[in-house]
Write a protein that holds these residues in place. Structure first.
Motif, mmCIF file in Angstrom:
data_model
loop_
_atom_site.group_PDB
_atom_site.id
_atom_site.type_symbol
_atom_site.label_atom_id
_atom_site.label_comp_id
_atom_site.label_asym_id
_atom_site.label_seq_id
_atom_site.Cartn_x
_atom_site.Cartn_y
_atom_site.Cartn_z
ATOM 1 N N ILE A 84 8.102 17.887 1.139
ATOM 2 C CA ILE A 84 7.507 16.546 1.174
ATOM 3 C C ILE A 84 8.491 15.517 0.641
ATOM 4 O O ILE A 84 8.583 14.396 1.161
ATOM 5 C CB ILE A 84 6.168 16.537 0.414
ATOM 6 N N PHE A 85 9.264 15.869 -0.382
ATOM 7 C CA PHE A 85 10.274 14.955 -0.905
ATOM 8 C C PHE A 85 11.331 14.645 0.157
ATOM 9 O O PHE A 85 11.694 13.487 0.362
ATOM 10 C CB PHE A 85 10.930 15.550 -2.150
ATOM 11 N N LEU A 86 11.822 15.667 0.870
ATOM 12 C CA LEU A 86 12.808 15.434 1.929
ATOM 13 C C LEU A 86 12.227 14.586 3.054
ATOM 14 O O LEU A 86 12.899 13.691 3.582
ATOM 15 C CB LEU A 86 13.319 16.761 2.484
ATOM 16 N N PHE A 87 10.982 14.858 3.419
ATOM 17 C CA PHE A 87 10.336 14.067 4.462
ATOM 18 C C PHE A 87 10.183 12.612 4.024
ATOM 19 O O PHE A 87 10.390 11.689 4.812
ATOM 20 C CB PHE A 87 8.974 14.675 4.820
ATOM 21 N N HIS A 88 9.861 12.405 2.756
ATOM 22 C CA HIS A 88 9.711 11.045 2.234
ATOM 23 C C HIS A 88 11.054 10.309 2.209
ATOM 24 O O HIS A 88 11.122 9.130 2.548
ATOM 25 C CB HIS A 88 9.083 11.080 0.846
ATOM 26 N N VAL A 89 12.110 11.008 1.820
ATOM 27 C CA VAL A 89 13.445 10.394 1.842
ATOM 28 C C VAL A 89 13.829 10.032 3.272
ATOM 29 O O VAL A 89 14.395 8.966 3.525
ATOM 30 C CB VAL A 89 14.488 11.331 1.193
ATOM 31 N N TYR A 90 13.495 10.882 4.227
ATOM 32 C CA TYR A 90 13.734 10.583 5.637
ATOM 33 C C TYR A 90 12.986 9.311 6.049
ATOM 34 O O TYR A 90 13.545 8.449 6.731
ATOM 35 C CB TYR A 90 13.300 11.770 6.515
ATOM 36 N N GLU A 91 11.718 9.209 5.651
ATOM 37 C CA GLU A 91 10.933 8.017 5.979
ATOM 38 C C GLU A 91 11.545 6.758 5.370
ATOM 39 O O GLU A 91 11.551 5.703 5.994
ATOM 40 C CB GLU A 91 9.496 8.165 5.465
ATOM 41 N N ILE A 92 12.074 6.849 4.162
ATOM 42 C CA ILE A 92 12.656 5.687 3.490
ATOM 43 C C ILE A 92 13.908 5.221 4.221
ATOM 44 O O ILE A 92 14.076 4.033 4.512
ATOM 45 C CB ILE A 92 12.980 6.019 2.019
ATOM 46 N N TYR A 93 14.805 6.159 4.539
ATOM 47 C CA TYR A 93 16.103 5.776 5.103
ATOM 48 C C TYR A 93 16.081 5.509 6.602
ATOM 49 O O TYR A 93 16.799 4.643 7.093
ATOM 50 C CB TYR A 93 17.160 6.831 4.771
ATOM 51 N N PHE A 94 15.287 6.247 7.346
ATOM 52 C CA PHE A 94 15.359 6.133 8.796
ATOM 53 C C PHE A 94 14.196 5.371 9.426
ATOM 54 O O PHE A 94 14.331 4.840 10.519
ATOM 55 C CB PHE A 94 15.477 7.518 9.434
ATOM 56 N N ILE A 95 13.054 5.347 8.771
ATOM 57 C CA ILE A 95 11.912 4.632 9.318
ATOM 58 C C ILE A 95 11.718 3.294 8.612
ATOM 59 O O ILE A 95 11.120 2.385 9.157
ATOM 60 C CB ILE A 95 10.637 5.511 9.250
ATOM 61 N N GLY A 96 12.233 3.184 7.406
ATOM 62 C CA GLY A 96 12.163 1.930 6.673
ATOM 63 C C GLY A 96 10.921 1.760 5.825
ATOM 64 O O GLY A 96 10.579 0.641 5.453
ATOM 65 N N LYS A 97 10.241 2.845 5.499
ATOM 66 C CA LYS A 97 9.068 2.740 4.630
ATOM 67 C C LYS A 97 9.519 2.469 3.199
ATOM 68 O O LYS A 97 10.623 2.831 2.800
ATOM 69 C CB LYS A 97 8.249 4.028 4.680
ATOM 70 N N SER A 98 8.633 1.879 2.427
ATOM 71 C CA SER A 98 8.950 1.627 1.022
ATOM 72 C C SER A 98 8.776 2.919 0.220
ATOM 73 O O SER A 98 7.914 3.743 0.533
ATOM 74 C CB SER A 98 8.049 0.531 0.459
ATOM 75 N N GLY A 110 3.188 8.990 -4.665
ATOM 76 C CA GLY A 110 2.352 9.499 -3.581
ATOM 77 C C GLY A 110 2.866 10.827 -3.043
ATOM 78 O O GLY A 110 2.082 11.732 -2.750
ATOM 79 N N ALA A 111 4.190 10.946 -2.912
ATOM 80 C CA ALA A 111 4.775 12.202 -2.437
ATOM 81 C C ALA A 111 4.499 13.335 -3.421
ATOM 82 O O ALA A 111 4.188 14.461 -3.025
ATOM 83 C CB ALA A 111 6.274 12.037 -2.224
ATOM 84 N N PHE A 112 4.592 13.033 -4.717
ATOM 85 C CA PHE A 112 4.304 14.043 -5.734
ATOM 86 C C PHE A 112 2.829 14.439 -5.690
ATOM 87 O O PHE A 112 2.497 15.622 -5.809
ATOM 88 C CB PHE A 112 4.679 13.521 -7.123
ATOM 89 N N THR A 113 1.942 13.469 -5.499
ATOM 90 C CA THR A 113 0.510 13.745 -5.430
ATOM 91 C C THR A 113 0.182 14.634 -4.236
ATOM 92 O O THR A 113 -0.603 15.578 -4.354
ATOM 93 C CB THR A 113 -0.285 12.430 -5.345
#
Length: 151
Positions: free
Chosen positions: A41-55, A60-63
């Protein structure tokens, strides 16, 4: 008091499992239950931050990863841990039988709990993740068994 009951519900099955089973196996299952969902989930979240532009929302990822661990604990301790010991007693190598059985169980659980339409891509991802996850657990068991603890 609001915190004690969930902690007890989480710890009592773990303590019972440590009493009944080898510590290496239980520790490997716990590492697999806690570390693997968090890492994915952490890797997926980092992907969302860098490539999709999410904040960033690491809380939330930890939860979400904690919820996976909470729901996975009874599944792994009640269903998969006894199956691990049963598969060890068979003549078929555990390196093949354990990942196959885990993949089948996780696919069945997905099909039972899924309320939306699903496709073969979702099943393929579940099979792949289950296979990798089970090999990770077997690898951690082997590493922990190689540790010699003086008595």
């Amino acid at each position: 008091m609001d915190v004690i009951l969930p902690v007890l519900i989480f710890l009592v099955p773990i303590l019972i499992a440590f009493k009944l089973c080898e510590w290496q196996v239980i520790s490997a299952f716990l590492v697999g239950l806690i570390a693997v969902p968090f890492f994915i989930i952490f890797l997926f979240h980092v992907y969302e931050i860098y490539f999709i532009g999410k904040s960033p929302d690491f809380n939330g990822a930890f939860t979400i990863s904690a919820m996976f661990a909470m729901f996975g604990l009874p599944i792994y301790l009640i269903i998969i841990l006894p199956l691990y010991y049963f598969l060890q007693s068979l003549q078929f190598p555990i390196n093949y039988s354990f990942p196959i059985v885990i993949s089948i169980i996780m696919s069945i659980l997905f099909l039972i709990m899924n309320e939306r339409e699903w496709g073969w891509k979702q099943i393929a991802v579940i099979l792949l993740c289950s296979y990798i996850h089970s090999y990770f657990i077997l690898w951690v068991i082997a590493k922990l068994r190689s540790i010699s603890i003086p008595e």
